[in-house]
Design an enzyme around this catalytic site. Sequence first.
Site, mmCIF file in Angstrom:
data_model
loop_
_atom_site.group_PDB
_atom_site.id
_atom_site.type_symbol
_atom_site.label_atom_id
_atom_site.label_comp_id
_atom_site.label_asym_id
_atom_site.label_seq_id
_atom_site.Cartn_x
_atom_site.Cartn_y
_atom_site.Cartn_z
ATOM 1 C CB CYS A 20 -29.010 -44.885 29.794
ATOM 2 S SG CYS A 20 -28.287 -44.255 28.054
ATOM 3 N NE ARG A 21 -27.490 -43.347 34.332
ATOM 4 C CZ ARG A 21 -27.047 -42.342 35.061
ATOM 5 N NH1 ARG A 21 -26.250 -42.607 36.171
ATOM 6 N NH2 ARG A 21 -27.037 -41.266 34.471
ATOM 7 C CB SER A 22 -34.431 -43.006 34.874
ATOM 8 O OG SER A 22 -34.784 -41.894 33.582
ATOM 9 C CG ASP B 34 -24.031 -41.521 32.133
ATOM 10 O OD1 ASP B 34 -24.499 -42.515 31.294
ATOM 11 O OD2 ASP B 34 -23.731 -40.500 32.012
ATOM 12 C CG ASN C 241 -36.564 -40.007 31.141
ATOM 13 O OD1 ASN C 241 -37.503 -39.564 30.839
ATOM 14 N ND2 ASN C 241 -36.529 -41.345 31.832
ATOM 15 C CB CYS D 243 -30.939 -41.160 35.044
ATOM 16 S SG CYS D 243 -31.818 -41.426 33.294
#
Length: 148
Positions: A8-10, A119, A6, A3
């Site tokens: 939040c999402r990934s 995001d 690195n 993301c």
Amino acid sequence: MVCLGNICRSPLAEGILKEKIKIQGLDWEVDSAGTGSWHVGEKPDRRSIAIARQHHINLTDQRARQLKATDLDSFDLIIGMDRSNRNNIIKLSTNAQQEKKIHLIMDFIYPNQEIEVPDPYYDRDGFEEVYEMIDKATDAMIEKLGRD
Ligand code: 4NP
């Protein structure tokens, strides 16, 4: 799993996928990275840690790192969360073999529909939706690739 930050999402994608491959007994190497460098060395965002913990997944040992060009050789798949991530990854790639490895995570459920994991950084209510999307996408990934 890639993301922007690195944090939040990934990290969620890494944690969720690692948990599933452990349960399934798959011999996959999973890692995550961000295309940006702002958060390098940091733990995942506390909101990602919290949502993962609710699902009995621990993200606290992860530390953010920046995606590097050699990752595009080391890994078989480079998976972005949104189109901007994918564009940034494509900019790092130097040949067609690397470019073929680059996908959006939601492609595993909805191929060619350009669906993005949003995001959630500035959206304090977005983390559950992000979790659910990544959970479903990683199920589809294992369904598709787990028996190869
Ligand atoms: P991620 O979220 O890409 O899912 O880790 C973000 C984290 C930090 C920022 C943007 C997105 N930031 O602008 O610092």
